[in-house]
Design a protein around this motif. Structure first.
Motif, mmCIF file in Angstrom:
data_model
loop_
_atom_site.group_PDB
_atom_site.id
_atom_site.type_symbol
_atom_site.label_atom_id
_atom_site.label_comp_id
_atom_site.label_asym_id
_atom_site.label_seq_id
_atom_site.Cartn_x
_atom_site.Cartn_y
_atom_site.Cartn_z
ATOM 1 N N MET A 1 0.850 -1.163 0.000
ATOM 2 C CA MET A 1 0.000 0.000 0.000
ATOM 3 C C MET A 1 0.908 1.242 0.000
ATOM 4 O O MET A 1 1.804 1.340 0.823
ATOM 5 N N PRO A 2 0.664 2.183 -0.909
ATOM 6 C CA PRO A 2 1.517 3.380 -0.959
ATOM 7 C C PRO A 2 1.193 4.359 0.166
ATOM 8 O O PRO A 2 0.062 4.443 0.640
ATOM 9 N N PHE A 3 2.207 5.075 0.586
ATOM 10 C CA PHE A 3 2.062 6.174 1.536
ATOM 11 C C PHE A 3 1.945 7.452 0.721
ATOM 12 O O PHE A 3 2.769 7.711 -0.150
ATOM 13 N N VAL A 4 0.920 8.267 0.959
ATOM 14 C CA VAL A 4 0.711 9.475 0.169
ATOM 15 C C VAL A 4 0.544 10.688 1.089
ATOM 16 O O VAL A 4 0.145 10.559 2.245
ATOM 17 N N VAL A 5 0.872 11.847 0.554
ATOM 18 C CA VAL A 5 0.683 13.117 1.249
ATOM 19 C C VAL A 5 0.082 14.097 0.263
ATOM 20 O O VAL A 5 0.265 13.966 -0.951
ATOM 21 N N PRO A 6 -0.645 15.120 0.745
ATOM 22 C CA PRO A 6 -1.151 16.141 -0.182
ATOM 23 C C PRO A 6 0.024 16.839 -0.857
ATOM 24 O O PRO A 6 1.077 17.042 -0.242
ATOM 25 N N ARG A 7 -0.142 17.214 -2.108
ATOM 26 C CA ARG A 7 0.927 17.894 -2.824
ATOM 27 C C ARG A 7 0.726 19.399 -2.736
ATOM 28 O O ARG A 7 -0.335 19.913 -3.063
ATOM 29 N N TYR A 8 1.766 20.078 -2.291
ATOM 30 C CA TYR A 8 1.802 21.531 -2.268
ATOM 31 C C TYR A 8 3.072 21.981 -2.966
ATOM 32 O O TYR A 8 4.101 21.305 -2.900
ATOM 33 N N GLU A 9 2.987 23.106 -3.633
ATOM 34 C CA GLU A 9 4.150 23.707 -4.272
ATOM 35 C C GLU A 9 4.228 25.157 -3.803
ATOM 36 O O GLU A 9 3.231 25.718 -3.350
ATOM 37 N N SER A 10 5.402 25.756 -3.911
ATOM 38 C CA SER A 10 5.551 27.128 -3.442
ATOM 39 C C SER A 10 6.409 27.932 -4.415
ATOM 40 O O SER A 10 7.218 27.377 -5.154
ATOM 41 N N MET A 11 6.198 29.248 -4.376
ATOM 42 C CA MET A 11 7.001 30.163 -5.182
ATOM 43 C C MET A 11 7.196 31.434 -4.360
ATOM 44 O O MET A 11 6.244 31.965 -3.790
ATOM 45 N N GLN A 12 8.435 31.907 -4.301
ATOM 46 C CA GLN A 12 8.750 33.119 -3.550
ATOM 47 C C GLN A 12 8.654 34.334 -4.469
ATOM 48 O O GLN A 12 9.166 34.316 -5.583
ATOM 49 N N TYR A 13 8.006 35.372 -3.972
ATOM 50 C CA TYR A 13 7.881 36.625 -4.725
ATOM 51 C C TYR A 13 9.166 37.423 -4.563
ATOM 52 O O TYR A 13 9.597 37.708 -3.454
ATOM 53 N N VAL A 52 7.692 41.432 -1.037
ATOM 54 C CA VAL A 52 8.934 40.857 -1.564
ATOM 55 C C VAL A 52 9.556 39.956 -0.503
ATOM 56 O O VAL A 52 9.630 40.318 0.674
ATOM 57 N N GLY A 53 9.979 38.776 -0.923
ATOM 58 C CA GLY A 53 10.590 37.804 -0.016
ATOM 59 C C GLY A 53 9.598 36.848 0.596
ATOM 60 O O GLY A 53 9.999 35.848 1.181
ATOM 61 N N ASN A 54 8.294 37.129 0.470
ATOM 62 C CA ASN A 54 7.279 36.235 1.013
ATOM 63 C C ASN A 54 6.910 35.169 -0.009
ATOM 64 O O ASN A 54 7.307 35.225 -1.166
ATOM 65 N N TRP A 55 6.144 34.213 0.436
ATOM 66 C CA TRP A 55 5.848 33.021 -0.351
ATOM 67 C C TRP A 55 4.364 32.888 -0.678
ATOM 68 O O TRP A 55 3.512 33.279 0.116
ATOM 69 N N VAL A 56 4.097 32.261 -1.819
ATOM 70 C CA VAL A 56 2.756 31.809 -2.183
ATOM 71 C C VAL A 56 2.817 30.288 -2.195
ATOM 72 O O VAL A 56 3.711 29.701 -2.798
ATOM 73 N N VAL A 57 1.887 29.655 -1.503
ATOM 74 C CA VAL A 57 1.800 28.197 -1.457
ATOM 75 C C VAL A 57 0.549 27.787 -2.210
ATOM 76 O O VAL A 57 -0.518 28.376 -2.036
ATOM 77 N N ASN A 73 8.386 34.879 4.911
ATOM 78 C CA ASN A 73 9.475 33.916 4.807
ATOM 79 C C ASN A 73 9.683 33.196 6.142
ATOM 80 O O ASN A 73 9.912 31.986 6.169
ATOM 81 N N GLU A 74 9.580 33.918 7.253
ATOM 82 C CA GLU A 74 9.777 33.304 8.572
ATOM 83 C C GLU A 74 8.731 32.223 8.840
ATOM 84 O O GLU A 74 9.063 31.132 9.316
ATOM 85 N N LEU A 75 7.471 32.519 8.542
ATOM 86 C CA LEU A 75 6.413 31.537 8.739
ATOM 87 C C LEU A 75 6.581 30.354 7.790
ATOM 88 O O LEU A 75 6.410 29.198 8.184
ATOM 89 N N TYR A 76 6.924 30.641 6.556
ATOM 90 C CA TYR A 76 7.167 29.571 5.578
ATOM 91 C C TYR A 76 8.258 28.638 6.092
ATOM 92 O O TYR A 76 8.101 27.411 6.069
ATOM 93 N N GLN A 77 9.369 29.203 6.558
ATOM 94 C CA GLN A 77 10.487 28.381 7.052
ATOM 95 C C GLN A 77 10.079 27.554 8.272
ATOM 96 O O GLN A 77 10.550 26.427 8.452
ATOM 97 N N ALA A 78 9.190 28.101 9.108
ATOM 98 C CA ALA A 78 8.750 27.393 10.312
ATOM 99 C C ALA A 78 7.757 26.280 10.029
ATOM 100 O O ALA A 78 7.770 25.243 10.698
ATOM 101 N N LEU A 79 6.892 26.476 9.018
ATOM 102 C CA LEU A 79 5.787 25.534 8.793
ATOM 103 C C LEU A 79 5.999 24.533 7.671
ATOM 104 O O LEU A 79 5.313 23.510 7.633
ATOM 105 N N TRP A 80 6.878 24.820 6.742
ATOM 106 C CA TRP A 80 7.003 23.974 5.561
ATOM 107 C C TRP A 80 8.427 23.442 5.415
ATOM 108 O O TRP A 80 9.384 24.111 5.784
ATOM 109 N N ARG A 81 8.562 22.268 4.868
ATOM 110 C CA ARG A 81 9.852 21.664 4.556
ATOM 111 C C ARG A 81 9.836 21.295 3.087
ATOM 112 O O ARG A 81 8.901 20.644 2.618
#
Length: 85
Positions: A1-13, A52-57, A73-81
């Motif tokens: 059985m495969p292990f799956v996670v939701p897919r998210y992508e990000s781009m920094q402005y 500028v420097g913030n992220w869109v997920v 950017n600080e929140l992005y670094q704390a919440l996402w890997r």
């Protein structure tokens, strides 16, 4: 059985890629303004500001990619890997 996670992508402005972010979001958010220091997206009619420097997920990928959140950017670094695709 495969292990799956939701897919998210990000781009920094970076102040020059506002239209690239809008295009990347595949119609899930519209461009309201972009002055090179702040990008404003309209998501479901509500403005979402990205400095500028913030992220869109975005959730999903390709044609199924949709706006999920904007964050500092600080929140992005704390919440996402970042992981390999």
């Amino acid at each position: 059985m495969p292990f799956v996670v939701p897919r998210y992508e990000s781009m920094q402005y970076n102040g020059t890629n506002g239209q690239d972010i809008v295009d990347w979001l595949n119609g899930s958010a519209d461009l309201a303004s972009d002055d090179g220091t702040q990008l404003v997206l309209l998501y479901c009619g509500s403005p979402r500001a990205v400095a500028v420097g913030n992220w869109v997920v975005a959730g999903g990928s390709g044609a199924y990619r949709g706006f999920h959140a904007e964050m500092t950017n600080e929140l992005y670094q704390a919440l996402w890997r970042e992981i390999p695709a």
